[in-house]
Design an enzyme around this catalytic site. Structure first.
Site, PDB file in Angstrom:
ATOM      1  N   CYS A  14      69.404  84.116  43.404  1.00 39.24           N
ATOM      2  CA  CYS A  14      69.437  83.453  42.103  1.00 39.24           C
ATOM      3  C   CYS A  14      70.848  83.069  41.651  1.00 39.24           C
ATOM      4  CB  CYS A  14      68.799  84.387  41.067  1.00 39.24           C
ATOM      5  SG  CYS A  14      68.866  83.754  39.386  1.00 39.24           S
ATOM      6  N   CYS A  35      65.798  83.767  33.304  1.00 37.80           N
ATOM      7  CA  CYS A  35      65.966  85.012  34.068  1.00 37.80           C
ATOM      8  C   CYS A  35      64.628  85.682  34.393  1.00 37.80           C
ATOM      9  CB  CYS A  35      66.878  85.973  33.307  1.00 37.80           C
ATOM     10  SG  CYS A  35      66.965  87.597  34.060  1.00 37.80           S
ATOM     11  N   CYS A  81      80.128  67.676  36.793  1.00 35.89           N
ATOM     12  CA  CYS A  81      78.763  67.817  37.309  1.00 35.89           C
ATOM     13  C   CYS A  81      77.826  66.967  36.467  1.00 35.89           C
ATOM     14  CB  CYS A  81      78.385  69.300  37.264  1.00 35.89           C
ATOM     15  SG  CYS A  81      76.688  69.646  36.915  1.00 35.89           S
ATOM     16  N   ASP A  82      76.667  66.667  37.017  1.00 35.59           N
ATOM     17  CA  ASP A  82      75.665  65.861  36.313  1.00 35.59           C
ATOM     18  C   ASP A  82      75.253  66.506  34.983  1.00 35.59           C
ATOM     19  OD1 ASP A  82      73.845  63.778  36.040  1.00 35.59           O
ATOM     20  OD2 ASP A  82      72.228  64.909  36.968  1.00 35.59           O
ATOM     21  N   CYS A 100      67.923  53.159  31.256  1.00 32.81           N
ATOM     22  CA  CYS A 100      66.626  53.347  31.914  1.00 32.81           C
ATOM     23  C   CYS A 100      65.612  52.439  31.237  1.00 32.81           C
ATOM     24  CB  CYS A 100      66.191  54.813  31.817  1.00 32.81           C
ATOM     25  SG  CYS A 100      64.724  55.146  32.802  1.00 32.81           S
TER      26      CYS A 100
HETATM   27  S1  SF4 Z   1      74.012  71.640  37.975  1.00 30.24           S
HETATM   28 FE1  SF4 Z   1      74.597  73.665  37.188  1.00 30.24          FE
HETATM   29  S2  SF4 Z   1      74.860  74.918  39.036  1.00 30.24           S
HETATM   30 FE2  SF4 Z   1      74.921  72.762  39.669  1.00 30.24          FE
HETATM   31  S3  SF4 Z   1      77.096  72.198  39.698  1.00 30.24           S
HETATM   32 FE3  SF4 Z   1      76.250  71.664  37.671  1.00 30.24          FE
HETATM   33  S4  SF4 Z   1      76.694  73.443  36.389  1.00 30.24           S
HETATM   34 FE4  SF4 Z   1      76.882  74.092  38.499  1.00 30.24          FE
HETATM   35  S1  SF4 Z   2      69.434  88.983  36.240  1.00 29.93           S
HETATM   36 FE1  SF4 Z   2      68.111  87.167  36.064  1.00 29.93          FE
HETATM   37  S2  SF4 Z   2      69.452  85.395  35.994  1.00 29.93           S
HETATM   38 FE2  SF4 Z   2      70.654  87.142  36.711  1.00 29.93          FE
HETATM   39  S3  SF4 Z   2      70.576  87.028  38.958  1.00 29.93           S
HETATM   40 FE3  SF4 Z   2      68.880  88.345  38.312  1.00 29.93          FE
HETATM   41  S4  SF4 Z   2      67.111  87.013  38.086  1.00 29.93           S
HETATM   42 FE4  SF4 Z   2      68.924  85.706  38.130  1.00 29.93          FE
END
Ligand code: SF4
Ligand code: SF4
Length: 414
Positions: free
Chosen positions: A349, A372, A298-299, A18
């Site tokens: 979520c 969370c 994954c990224d 970058c």
């Molecule tokens: S960014 Fe997080 S939720 Fe998305 S594919 Fe990768 S590990 Fe899974």
């Molecule tokens: S407990 Fe928290 S992290 Fe788990 S599903 Fe609910 S909001 Fe999302």
């Protein structure tokens, strides 16, 4: 879950290179994973292999190529002219679309003419007004980049390029939701996506790999390092940020400004699969490909133990459908702690991204998402609106009516 067998590849033709040195970037440090003399330039051979194999492997009629980095403009415009001509060569009647994520500092008239005439959807990284953007988005000499990015923004507008804004929400930015949102509105920006910044300080495996940030919590065992970087948004603050923006948007801008985070939430209330992996039940269908053709789970998991293979030597579908990758995807759901399994907003979520699951729940179970509290508060707050918007959509009515319905309800409750 993924009955159509489709998947998505995030391609990094310039690898982690970058021209900027944004302090919170999690990707530029990945240079350390490659040999010292690597040039980080995708070769013509890898590019052609990728385009040919990716198109051939997709069953859908439209195929989306996502270009990212590092900074993909570092490859030069001729590289992307080659991309388009190879896509034409191998399209085989399928519709091809391109998305392009950039820091915007190297854009000029030629780039923007190219994006417009080839219908690239450009994601521009802009965190908000100057003092917020420049707090972290600096060049390699530590100089601010806001003015260059704003020049890039005006070029995108001038050439009629389709674009959206990706705004990172750091700890400092999270205290200024309306300042940031109103700044974007003043710039006539219609499409915005907010991304929370969560990074932990180095852990043991980081140091072994010569990286700076913690490796993601293993999906196999508990990861105990919980010290976050100074720019990481606080656990509840991201939710408060989204709530404040939501309240402003729903009162004044619904139907005029599109905030992807709210669109994803609406998808959850509508019961349709999430357009983004972080809020999907499983992950594993969005892989990352480095400049040399190496494909990773994954990224967020570009680490040696998550490499699935290489585009030149391995079959793409076999990599995506390998037992390793299927397990990686399923573990998102299988490793949810009980608090998530019993959570009233789980459907929206799904425990968010496993990369952020490094807290212990109150019961001492590992795997609770650092954000969370944010998600619980945010999803609960928007729930009444989402329920009404869902009903409006089902009745074929504009969702913008939600504001007046909520007002009427409040009046009748008084
Ligand atoms: S960014 Fe997080 S939720 Fe998305 S594919 Fe990768 S590990 Fe899974
Ligand atoms: S407990 Fe928290 S992290 Fe788990 S599903 Fe609910 S909001 Fe999302």
């Amino acid at each position: 879950m993924y009955k159509d067998n489709s998947f998505h590849i995030l391609a990094k033709p310039a690898g982690p290179l970058c021209n900027l040195d944004c302090k919170y970037c999690f990707y530029t440090e990945k240079e350390a994973l490659f040999p010292k003399n690597t040039t980080f330039q995708m070769t013509d051979a890898v590019l052609e292999m990728y385009i040919k194999k990716y198109i051939a492997s997709q069953k859908t009629l439209e195929i989306v190529f996502a270009w990212q980095g590092g900074e993909p403009t570092l490859m030069g415009l001729d590289f992307f002219k080659k991309v388009v001509s190879l896509q034409d060569k191998y399209a085989n009647g399928k519709k091809i679309a391109n998305t392009f994520q950039t820091n915007g500092t190297l854009l000029n008239d030629e780039w923007c003419e190219f994006f417009a005439s080839n219908k690239f959807l450009v994601g521009l990284s802009l965190d908000g007004p100057e003092h917020i953007h420049d707090a972290y988005r600096v060049d390699c000499g530590g100089k601010p980049t806001f003015n260059q990015v704003m020049k890039g923004l005006s070029l995108l507008k001038k050439h009629g390029v389709e674009f959206n804004i990706l705004a990172c929400v750091t700890k400092q930015a999270s205290y200024k939701p309306l300042e940031i949102y109103n700044f974007f509105k003043e710039q006539d920006i219609q499409f915005i996506q907010f991304i929370p910044i969560v990074e932990r300080e180095a852990n043991k495996s980081t140091l072994e790999l010569a990286l700076r940030h913690a490796t993601p919590p293993s999906l196999y065992k508990e990861e105990s390092q919980k010290v976050v970087t100074s720019w990481t948004v606080e656990p509840a603050a991201y939710g408060s940020f989204l709530i404040e923006v939501f309240d402003e948007w729903i009162q004044k801008d619904i139907g005029l400004v599109y905030i992807m985070n709210f669109e994803w939430a609406l998808a959850a209330w509508m019961g349709i699969p999430s357009p983004v992996c972080i809020f999907s039940e499983e992950c594993g269908r969005a892989v990352a490909m480095e400049h040399n053709g190496d494909v990773y789970a994954c990224d967020h998991y570009v680490y040696p133990e998550y490499q699935l293979g290489n585009i030149a030597t391995d079959n793409l579908e076999n990599m995506i459908n390998s037992q390793f990758q299927l397990d990686f995807g399923k573990k998102k759901e299988h490793t949810l702690p009980n608090v998530c399994k019993n959570c009233e907003v789980r459907f929206a979520c799904h425990g968010e991204c496993p990369k952020h699951r490094f807290l212990l729940s109150d019961e001492g179970e590992p795997g609770l998402n650092y954000l969370c509290t944010s998600y619980k508060n945010y999803f609960k707050h928007i729930s009444p609106y989402m329920k009404i918007m869902k009903r409006l959509l089902q009745e074929g009515l504009p969702v913008s009516l939600v504001t007046s319905i909520i007002k009427r309800q409040r009046v009748s409750e008084v």
